[in-house]
Design a protein around this motif. Structure first.
Motif, PDB file in Angstrom:
ATOM      1  N   THR A 537       0.468  -1.089  -0.071  1.00  0.00           N
ATOM      2  CA  THR A 537      -0.345   0.071  -0.365  1.00  0.00           C
ATOM      3  C   THR A 537       0.706   1.245  -0.235  1.00  0.00           C
ATOM      4  O   THR A 537       2.166   1.015   0.529  1.00  0.00           O
ATOM      5  CB  THR A 537      -0.542   0.215   1.096  1.00  0.00           C
ATOM      6  OG1 THR A 537       0.273   0.458   2.345  1.00  0.00           O
ATOM      7  CG2 THR A 537      -1.727  -1.317   1.436  1.00  0.00           C
ATOM      8  N   ASP A 538       0.556   2.406  -0.058  1.00  0.00           N
ATOM      9  CA  ASP A 538       0.945   3.654  -0.438  1.00  0.00           C
ATOM     10  C   ASP A 538       1.505   3.906   0.883  1.00  0.00           C
ATOM     11  O   ASP A 538       2.516   4.179   1.272  1.00  0.00           O
ATOM     12  CB  ASP A 538       0.039   4.916  -0.869  1.00  0.00           C
ATOM     13  CG  ASP A 538      -0.568   4.785  -1.849  1.00  0.00           C
ATOM     14  OD1 ASP A 538       0.869   3.971  -3.223  1.00  0.00           O
ATOM     15  OD2 ASP A 538      -1.108   5.219  -2.259  1.00  0.00           O
ATOM     16  N   GLU A 539       0.547   3.716   2.381  1.00  0.00           N
ATOM     17  CA  GLU A 539       0.876   3.690   3.629  1.00  0.00           C
ATOM     18  C   GLU A 539       2.405   2.673   3.872  1.00  0.00           C
ATOM     19  O   GLU A 539       3.033   3.177   4.630  1.00  0.00           O
ATOM     20  CB  GLU A 539      -0.263   3.879   4.577  1.00  0.00           C
ATOM     21  CG  GLU A 539      -0.770   4.092   4.922  1.00  0.00           C
ATOM     22  CD  GLU A 539      -2.266   4.539   2.957  1.00  0.00           C
ATOM     23  OE1 GLU A 539      -1.559   3.264   2.389  1.00  0.00           O
ATOM     24  OE2 GLU A 539      -3.239   4.774   3.067  1.00  0.00           O
ATOM     25  N   ALA A 540       1.641   1.518   3.516  1.00  0.00           N
ATOM     26  CA  ALA A 540       3.209   1.052   3.129  1.00  0.00           C
ATOM     27  C   ALA A 540       4.734   1.905   2.902  1.00  0.00           C
ATOM     28  O   ALA A 540       6.162   1.184   3.191  1.00  0.00           O
ATOM     29  CB  ALA A 540       3.673  -0.467   2.804  1.00  0.00           C
ATOM     30  N   ARG A 541       5.108   2.186   1.632  1.00  0.00           N
ATOM     31  CA  ARG A 541       5.476   2.248   1.359  1.00  0.00           C
ATOM     32  C   ARG A 541       5.864   3.807   1.503  1.00  0.00           C
ATOM     33  O   ARG A 541       7.781   3.868   1.842  1.00  0.00           O
ATOM     34  CB  ARG A 541       5.420   3.341  -0.473  1.00  0.00           C
ATOM     35  CG  ARG A 541       5.201   2.082  -1.665  1.00  0.00           C
ATOM     36  CD  ARG A 541       5.472   2.612  -2.804  1.00  0.00           C
ATOM     37  NE  ARG A 541       5.140   1.232  -3.650  1.00  0.00           N
ATOM     38  CZ  ARG A 541       4.512   0.335  -4.003  1.00  0.00           C
ATOM     39  NH1 ARG A 541       2.967   1.436  -4.099  1.00  0.00           N
ATOM     40  NH2 ARG A 541       3.849  -0.030  -5.147  1.00  0.00           N
ATOM     41  N   ALA A 542       5.503   4.757   2.184  1.00  0.00           N
ATOM     42  CA  ALA A 542       5.091   5.590   3.347  1.00  0.00           C
ATOM     43  C   ALA A 542       6.386   5.125   4.247  1.00  0.00           C
ATOM     44  O   ALA A 542       7.587   6.425   4.667  1.00  0.00           O
ATOM     45  CB  ALA A 542       4.207   6.649   3.412  1.00  0.00           C
ATOM     46  N   ALA A 543       5.481   3.933   4.840  1.00  0.00           N
ATOM     47  CA  ALA A 543       6.722   3.591   6.257  1.00  0.00           C
ATOM     48  C   ALA A 543       8.121   3.129   5.659  1.00  0.00           C
ATOM     49  O   ALA A 543       8.558   3.748   6.232  1.00  0.00           O
ATOM     50  CB  ALA A 543       6.191   3.085   6.654  1.00  0.00           C
ATOM     51  N   ALA A 544       8.056   2.716   4.042  1.00  0.00           N
ATOM     52  CA  ALA A 544       8.997   2.150   3.490  1.00  0.00           C
ATOM     53  C   ALA A 544      10.798   3.460   4.042  1.00  0.00           C
ATOM     54  O   ALA A 544      11.591   3.215   4.931  1.00  0.00           O
ATOM     55  CB  ALA A 544       9.300   1.709   2.824  1.00  0.00           C
ATOM     56  N   ARG A 545       9.745   4.385   3.512  1.00  0.00           N
ATOM     57  CA  ARG A 545      10.666   5.700   3.103  1.00  0.00           C
ATOM     58  C   ARG A 545      11.276   5.818   4.522  1.00  0.00           C
ATOM     59  O   ARG A 545      12.463   6.671   4.547  1.00  0.00           O
ATOM     60  CB  ARG A 545      10.172   6.593   2.323  1.00  0.00           C
ATOM     61  CG  ARG A 545       9.591   6.503   0.869  1.00  0.00           C
ATOM     62  CD  ARG A 545       9.236   7.142  -0.055  1.00  0.00           C
ATOM     63  NE  ARG A 545       8.512   6.678  -1.443  1.00  0.00           N
ATOM     64  CZ  ARG A 545       7.392   6.618  -1.628  1.00  0.00           C
ATOM     65  NH1 ARG A 545       6.679   6.509  -0.568  1.00  0.00           N
ATOM     66  NH2 ARG A 545       7.267   6.032  -2.464  1.00  0.00           N
TER      67      ARG A 545
END
Length: 550
Positions: A537-545
């Motif tokens: 998800t976009d949230e997961a990508r944001a957390a990854a960044r």
């Protein structure tokens, strides 16, 4: 540093080339993708004991090639030299497993045994995991780890030197005691023998000279009578010389009346008379030479027989009696001086013992001080790893004297207050053990030689802030050593300088494993997958960044 790993036809890997980098390298991927196979392949080329069969189904053989950079002074160079192998800036290990089970290894294109591979691996790679039986869990290595942590090289070298000196003093004393005991056992014989030899005082060549003189005197006794008769027959007076002289005078008196008829006879007789006189003189000389005192023969025989008897007694040749006498006198002198020599050697041994005791005591005190510092350092490391209730302790107990001193060192842990302490692998659970090992490795890292450190899912069972603490510590280790980590933790993966993803695929009905180096964008997706699962998800990508930003 491990520079590259080339794998051909091993388990579910058909062909794979990995170029590792300095710093923190992480391998991630779904469970069963083949991450552990990479470690199996590396262990295979390093000679470690592992799976019996590694060859991919349908292949004739499996092959693994590992290339290491080898800086000057690296410990692997010593192993190579001892094995008679060339060493350069690059070390190439190659090992093949044929389908029939045979395994063959090469180092820098020279065939070697598995033993050489394992000796090299000890200087190249250190593996840590929950079943860490090659590294920190092995109590036999704890003393060396503590010494390296404490920087005790000089103290340890002093103990080893004192041990060598002590062993040498012990050996010299034991050898001297053995020699003295042997001499003491034959003291009566030596003293009697030396007295006999000194009284006779034989010299080299004397036996042959005495034998010649004896033979001459014996021969003279037999022939002198015949020579004397010959002398009487030839000599003046009634002998031939006197009668020939009379005949010559008679012929010379008649020569004037013989009209020269006697000149030839007179000349011949004169020549004969001259020759006869010379013969008489030689016979007379021989008679004088053969004159001897009968007591001289008796004395000669007595000494000759005494020399021969003493030579037989001592089992030597007559000409060797003088040397035997000198040797016996030396042994007797050694016996007489032996007690004093033993006292000096005993004093030297006692001094060597005292020097060793002092050096071992100094090393022991330094070890106890280092143990206190290590225990304090571990306490600081355990708290961020959510092990603040655990207590790590370095136990030092007395051991038999050795070149390493008189201490036994063991790392122990108590996981809860009031609980008894014990060995790491018996007290800590799987997740706790991983964190203990990581903390211990962080503390010990400054005292160890540069190795490639491999951590196999050492972060299993932890997450959140604890996983982040694990990642930070792995990143800290990577500043002084190359670190390879197999992980399922996104917090750890985010700390990597280099990131690979292991994937499994199916081709023509065969399951194969591949590894891909991830660029920054791909890293975001991989860490997002680790955070959220298959659906990114976009949230997961944001957390990854956010994790990658640190």
């Amino acid at each position: 540093m491990l520079r590259s790993l080339d794998i051909r036809d091993v388990l579910i890997i058909d062909r794979l080339e990995l170029a590792f980098q300095p710093g923190l390298n992480v391998l991630t991927g779904e469970t069963g993708a083949g991450k552990s196979i990479l470690l199996d392949a590396l262990g295979f080329v390093l000679g470690w004991r592992g799976r019996a069969e590694l060859v991919r189904a349908g292949a004739a053989q499996g092959e693994v090639v590992a290339v290491f950079d080898l800086p000057a002074g690296h410990a692997a160079r010593t192993v190579l030299d001892e094995a008679g192998l060339d060493s350069g800036d690059e070390l190439i290990l190659r090992r093949v497993n044929s389908a029939d089970g045979r395994k063959t290894a090469w180092v820098n294109d020279r065939r070697v045994s598995g033993e050489v591979l394992r000796a090299l691996s000890d200087t190249l790679v250190e593996l840590h995991g929950q079943q860490d039986d090659r590294g920190l869990l092995n109590p036999r290595g704890h003393r060396a780890m503590l010494d390296a942590f404490g920087g005790l090289d000089a103290d340890l070298a002093a103990v080893r030197a004192a041990w060598v000196a002590r062993a040498r003093a012990d050996r010299l004393l034991a050898e001297a005691e053995g020699r003295y005991a042997a001499l003491k056992a034959e003291e009566d014989f030596l003293r009697h023998a030396v007295a006999e030899l000194d009284a006779l005082a034989p010299v080299p060549g004397e036996e042959a000279d005495l034998d010649t003189r004896r033979r001459m005197m014996q021969a003279a006794e037999r022939i002198r009578e015949d020579i004397a008769r010959a002398y009487a027959a030839l000599g003046p007076g009634e002998g031939a010389e006197g009668r020939m002289g009379d005949a010559l005078r008679w012929l010379e008196g008649a020569a004037d009346r013989a009209d020269g008829r006697l000149d030839g006879a007179i000349a011949a007789l004169s020549r004969a008379l001259a020759d006869l006189g010379e013969a008489v003189q030689e016979v007379e000389t021989a008679i004088e030479a053969l004159e001897f005192d009968p007591s001289a023969l008796e004395m000669t025989e007595e000494r000759l027989f005494a020399i021969r008897a003493l030579a037989r007694k001592h089992g030597v040749l007559p000409d060797d009696l003088a040397g035997f006498a000198e040797e016996s006198r030396a042994r007797l002198a050694a016996l007489d001086a032996g007690a004093g020599d033993l006292r000096a050697l005993q004093q030297a041994r006692d001094q060597a013992d005292a020097s060793y005791d002092a050096a071992a005591a100094t090393l022991g005190a330094a070890r106890r001080s280092a143990a206190e510092r290590l225990d304090s350092a571990m306490a600081e490391e355990l708290a961020p790893l959510k092990l603040e209730r655990a207590a790590f302790r370095t136990d030092i107990t007395a051991a038999e004297p050795s070149p390493e001193g008189r201490d036994t060192v063991a790392f122990t842990v108590a996981t809860n207050p009031g609980a008894p302490a014990g060995p790491l692998n018996r007290i800590a659970s799987g997740g706790e053990l991983s964190r203990f090992l990581l903390a211990l490795k962080v503390c010990l890292a400054k005292g160890t030689s540069p190795l490639t450190l491999i951590f196999d899912e050492i972060d299993r069972g932890v997450g959140g802030a604890t996983a982040d603490a694990v990642g930070r510590r792995l990143a800290g280790l990577s500043r002084t050593a190359q670190v390879l980590v197999v992980t399922h933790s996104p917090q750890v993966a985010a700390r990597a300088a280099h990131h690979w993803r292991v994937e499994k695929r199916v081709e023509a009905g065969a399951t194969l494993s591949s590894v891909f180096a991830l660029d920054p964008g791909a890293r975001v997706d991989e860490i997002a997958r680790m955070l959220s699962g298959d659906t990114i998800t976009d949230e997961a990508r944001a957390a990854a960044r956010s994790l990658l930003a640190g």
